[in-house]
Design an enzyme around this catalytic site. Structure first.
Site, short mmCIF file in Angstrom:
data_model
loop_
_atom_site.label_atom_id
_atom_site.label_comp_id
_atom_site.label_asym_id
_atom_site.label_seq_id
_atom_site.Cartn_x
_atom_site.Cartn_y
_atom_site.Cartn_z
CG ASN A 1 -7.28 6.76 5.43
OD1 ASN A 1 -7.21 7.46 6.86
ND2 ASN A 1 -6.94 6.35 4.44
CB ALA B 1 2.74 2.27 0.82
CG HIS C 1 -1.89 -0.89 4.01
ND1 HIS C 1 -0.81 -0.50 4.52
CD2 HIS C 1 -2.15 0.70 3.51
CE1 HIS C 1 -0.15 1.06 3.70
NE2 HIS C 1 -1.16 1.51 3.65
CB CYS D 1 -17.11 -11.92 -21.96
SG CYS D 1 -15.46 -11.04 -21.02
#
Length: 346
Positions: A75, A159, A165, A195
């Protein structure tokens, strides 16, 4: 009458409004759109980004050039930087450490105008392979306690660039939400030797009313205590604690599930903004004084994806209590998505 429902994985209560639950049409709102004159994630703009750390190309090609299918870059304005030492220290009553970590962007396609709901399963597989590769690489760094991969779709979901992305952030501490899930899963396994997520999947398959999709490889369901309307969980039917250990065949099955699920959401809710978060096992680094710290992790933890359309806003009650009010019962949300009359996928 509304119901208070308990989420055993997140350890929180949710208020589900059962009477006059809101349907998809109540969430068909005008989306905020962002236009860009020059997108740094498009073909031919590679020089405007940081140097790629991973890419998938149709053929051998020099790094930094076009002809890529998926591209991973640090980034440009990272929340955490990979250089430096943590330097943990106290400041009076408070604890401080340097902002060390990793912050990467997974550019999912060179095509600016498409979203993951438009991708073919093969294209989604390439994105998932990039996720897997970066997890396997970054977990080698003992400074990182957790690596989260997430996708913000739409301005309302966070976003800032409309090009498709995802993002990855590696952090030097275990986030509270993750710590809760790890602790709950471990305690459940110690009590029952099973689990928790596997038991949840078995119950959802038996009851069926919150089930959206089940192809024997992956299940998609609306959690019993969904915090948000049309919230979904995607989990493998086979017990697995670590997404990064999936083989290519399993990635293909997951890609088909993601394609179908995102297509249903877009059709039913008219392309809603959403957050997609991969909840994976943490790197299993040895901890000083805790030789068996991760001893049961492969047995008690079950990786999964949370997919949350951003259809309602949190306000004072949610912030003051930690309770969320869900105006669409998960049973109704699952039925709308499961029974959707979908147009043919091209």
């Amino acid at each position: 009458m509304s119901e208070l429902r308990w989420n055993p994985l997140r350890m929180n209560w949710v208020i589900v409004v059962k009477e006059r639950g809101r349907g998809p049409q109540d969430y068909h709102l005008e989306r905020e759109r962002v236009t860009t004159t020059s997108c740094p994630f498009c073909y031919g703009q590679e020089a405007k980004t940081t140097q790629e750390v991973f890419a998938i190309r149709p053929e051998a090609n020099p790094s930094g050039t076009s002809n890529w299918k998926v591209r991973v870059i640090p980034n440009k304005y990272p929340a955490l930087r990979i250089e430096g030492d943590l330097d943990k220290r106290g400041v009076g009553l408070y604890d401080v450490m340097n902002g060390v970590g990793a912050h990467e962007v997974i550019v999912e396609s060179p095509d600016h105008g498409r979203s993951m709901a438009d991708f073919s399963p093969a294209e989604i597989v390439d994105v998932l392979k990039a996720y897997r590769a970066r997890l396997l690489d970054l977990r080698k760094d003992p400074r990182f306690r957790y690596i989260i991969i997430f996708k913000n779709h739409g301005v309302e979901a966070g976003a800032t660039i409309p090009h498709p992305h995802s993002q990855l952030i590696a952090v030097p501490i275990t986030p509270p939400v993750v710590a809760t899930k790890l602790s709950v899963s471990r305690d459940y396994y110690h009590r029952k030797e099973r689990c928790l997520m596997c038991d949840m999947l078995d119950q959802e398959r038996e009851e069926k009313e919150r089930l959206v999709r089940d192809d024997d490889h992956f299940m998609v369901f609306a959690p019993f205590a969904s915090s948000f309307p049309f919230e979904l969980c995607i989990a493998p039917r086979r017990h697995s604690h670590d997404f990064a250990l999936l083989g290519d065949e399993e990635l293909t099955a997951l890609a088909e599930t993601l394609k179908d699920t995102l297509y249903r959401l877009r059709h039913v809710l008219r392309d809603p903004p959403y957050n997609l978060v991969l909840h994976n096992a943490p790197p299993m680094h040895l901890r000083l004084g805790k030789p068996s710290h991760w001893g049961s992790l492969p047995y008690d933890y079950h990786w999964h994806i949370e997919l949350v359309p951003r259809l309602v806003k949190t306000a004072g009650f949610e912030r003051g209590t930690g309770f969320h009010i869900n105006p669409t019962p998960p049973e109704q949300a699952a039925r709308y998505l499961r029974e959707a009359n979908l147009p043919a996928v091209l």
